[in-house]
Design an enzyme around this catalytic site. Structure first.
Site, PDB file in Angstrom:
ATOM      1  N   GLY A  14       0.789  -1.227   0.000  1.00 14.85           N
ATOM      2  CA  GLY A  14       0.000   0.000   0.000  1.00 14.85           C
ATOM      3  C   GLY A  14       0.818   1.272   0.000  1.00 14.85           C
TER       4      GLY A  14
ATOM      5  CD  GLU B 203      -4.704  -2.018   6.833  1.00 12.67           C
ATOM      6  OE1 GLU B 203      -3.507  -1.731   6.999  1.00 12.67           O
ATOM      7  OE2 GLU B 203      -5.568  -1.844   7.732  1.00 12.67           O
TER       8      GLU B 203
ATOM      9  N   GLY C 226       3.662   1.825  -1.038  1.00 12.11           N
ATOM     10  CA  GLY C 226       4.579   1.913  -2.169  1.00 12.11           C
ATOM     11  C   GLY C 226       5.692   0.899  -2.140  1.00 12.11           C
TER      12      GLY C 226
END
Length: 208
Positions: free
Chosen positions: A101, A175, A103
């Site tokens: 998430g 998430e 990167g």
């Protein structure tokens, strides 16, 4: 009774706000194709060539990836979580679906490198597709534009002025969006692969 009604109204308002935040991730502007289309296309392709699917993520992202893996197995795909003792070696024709998430994660980077070195294709799901890691390790990127731990750190001190940040802390928005994204992907894959709910249910474990 009034107190119970107030609590229920508060819970409903919180749930609506959270669901609204998650939904906003799917309408955020992105120069990349929709993440659902990318995932469905790649998973359909690996199914058609008889390859296996491996999934990987860390922390709560990893839990969402495990949930996806379970549904892929219900769809009849040979799906494995990286790190499970029964996971076979990845190779040519296989697909690794990894999540990073913010990167990049050093462990995710390493796993992607091993998969590519073995000839597997790598799909990276991330909120930050422009970094060095996606360009270096991913064959294809699925962009999910939602707040992650990285954005939460940058927004420290803004929670009072930004209800969207205050509602879901840290990487919860990303998430939660992962879970919704994967449910949409499974629904579309079931249609594409011709899998009925009863066929999926028949593949569910009876050792519970």
């Amino acid at each position: 009774m009034a107190g119970s009604d107030t609590a229920a109204a508060s819970a409903q308002a919180d749930a609506a706000a959270i669901c609204g935040q998650i939904a906003s991730a799917f309408s955020a502007p992105s120069p990349h194709p929709p993440a659902r289309s990318v995932l469905v296309s790649e998973l359909e392709a690996v199914a058609s060539r008889g390859g296996r699917v491996f999934v990987h993520g860390v922390g709560r992202e990893g839990l969402m990836m495990r949930a996806l893996c379970m549904r892929l197995a219900h769809l009849g795909l040979p799906a494995h979580c990286v790190g499970d003792v029964t996971a076979p070696p990845a190779g040519a024709g296989d697909l690794l679906v990894a999540s990073a998430g913010p990167g990049a994660f050093s462990t995710v980077d390493a796993i992607c490198g091993v998969a590519r070195g073995a000839g597997a294709r790598v799909l990276l799901l991330t909120a930050r597709p422009g970094g060095d890691f996606p360009r270096r390790q991913a064959d294809v990127v699925a962009h999910l534009p939602a707040q992650t731990m990285a954005d939460d750190e940058e927004g420290a001190g803004e929670t009072e002025r930004s209800p969207a940040r205050a509602k879901l802390p840290m990487g919860s928005l990303y998430e939660g969006a992962m879970f919704v994204l994967f449910e949409m992907v499974v629904l579309e894959l079931a249609r594409v692969l011709g899998q009925s709910p009863s066929q999926m249910r028949a593949r569910h474990t009876n050792l519970e």
